[in-house]
Design a protein around this motif. Structure first.
Motif, PDB file in Angstrom:
ATOM      1  N   LEU A  45       2.519 -34.465  10.519  1.00  0.00           N
ATOM      2  CA  LEU A  45       3.460 -35.213   9.545  1.00  0.00           C
ATOM      3  C   LEU A  45       4.131 -33.642   9.334  1.00  0.00           C
ATOM      4  O   LEU A  45       3.788 -32.657   8.531  1.00  0.00           O
ATOM      5  N   LYS A  46       5.709 -33.286   9.099  1.00  0.00           N
ATOM      6  CA  LYS A  46       5.661 -32.461   9.256  1.00  0.00           C
ATOM      7  C   LYS A  46       6.369 -32.032   7.857  1.00  0.00           C
ATOM      8  O   LYS A  46       6.738 -30.703   6.896  1.00  0.00           O
ATOM      9  N   GLY A  47       7.096 -32.996   7.412  1.00  0.00           N
ATOM     10  CA  GLY A  47       7.283 -33.251   5.684  1.00  0.00           C
ATOM     11  C   GLY A  47       6.209 -31.817   5.020  1.00  0.00           C
ATOM     12  O   GLY A  47       6.994 -31.463   3.528  1.00  0.00           O
ATOM     13  N   PRO A  48       4.873 -32.274   5.154  1.00  0.00           N
ATOM     14  CA  PRO A  48       4.798 -31.638   3.503  1.00  0.00           C
ATOM     15  C   PRO A  48       4.252 -30.272   3.838  1.00  0.00           C
ATOM     16  O   PRO A  48       4.649 -28.884   2.923  1.00  0.00           O
ATOM     17  N   GLU A  49       4.449 -29.344   5.116  1.00  0.00           N
ATOM     18  CA  GLU A  49       4.088 -28.038   5.642  1.00  0.00           C
ATOM     19  C   GLU A  49       5.981 -27.510   5.086  1.00  0.00           C
ATOM     20  O   GLU A  49       6.037 -26.290   4.347  1.00  0.00           O
ATOM     21  N   TYR A  54       9.558 -24.500   1.500  1.00  0.00           N
ATOM     22  CA  TYR A  54      10.470 -23.974   1.088  1.00  0.00           C
ATOM     23  C   TYR A  54      10.126 -24.573  -1.336  1.00  0.00           C
ATOM     24  O   TYR A  54      11.304 -23.868  -1.917  1.00  0.00           O
ATOM     25  N   GLY A  55       9.379 -25.555  -1.440  1.00  0.00           N
ATOM     26  CA  GLY A  55       8.608 -25.993  -2.601  1.00  0.00           C
ATOM     27  C   GLY A  55       9.826 -26.491  -3.223  1.00  0.00           C
ATOM     28  O   GLY A  55      10.783 -27.438  -2.865  1.00  0.00           O
ATOM     29  N   GLU A  56       9.367 -27.208  -4.393  1.00  0.00           N
ATOM     30  CA  GLU A  56      10.357 -28.120  -5.227  1.00  0.00           C
ATOM     31  C   GLU A  56      11.536 -27.913  -4.850  1.00  0.00           C
ATOM     32  O   GLU A  56      11.249 -26.518  -5.496  1.00  0.00           O
ATOM     33  N   ASN A  57      12.128 -28.470  -5.307  1.00  0.00           N
ATOM     34  CA  ASN A  57      13.861 -28.424  -5.202  1.00  0.00           C
ATOM     35  C   ASN A  57      14.574 -28.633  -6.798  1.00  0.00           C
ATOM     36  O   ASN A  57      15.673 -28.631  -6.717  1.00  0.00           O
TER      37      ASN A  57
END
Length: 103
Positions: A45-49, A54-57
């Motif tokens: 999955l690419k989401g965690p990377e 980018y960090g939390e928005n």
């Protein structure tokens, strides 16, 4: 020449061999070679990377947050008004999105 052909395995025997080897090595058996999305499901999955990069928005408030916090100010988002003007201009030139089907 016919002695060589007699020693070659038949198609059915080769299919059995492929099926057996796929069960031994935990692979999917797909004799018809139809697309089944296995590569996509096996990929990480690419989401965690992306989140890590980018960090939390949620740390930076958005215009929408300010609009919700201060409704008495009746704030207008300049980006949204620009987008709506752009859409109206495109519609005048017949370049807008097609009308939705009404049932």
């Amino acid at each position: 020449m016919s002695s060589i052909l007699r020693k070659l395995p038949t198609k059915e025997r080769l299919q059995q061999l492929k099926k057996l080897s796929s069960s031994i090595f935990s692979e999917t058996y797909n004799p018809t070679c139809k697309r089944n999305g296995g590569q996509i499901l096996k990929a990480e999955l690419k989401g965690p990377e992306v989140l890590k990069y980018y960090g939390e928005n949620s740390s930076m408030p958005t215009f929408k947050d300010f609009k919700n916090w201060f409704p008495e100010l009746k704030l207008v988002d300049p980006r949204e008004t620009h987008r709506l003007k752009y859409i109206a201009i495109r519609k005048l030139r017949n370049k807008g999105a097609p009308k939705k089907k009404s049932s």
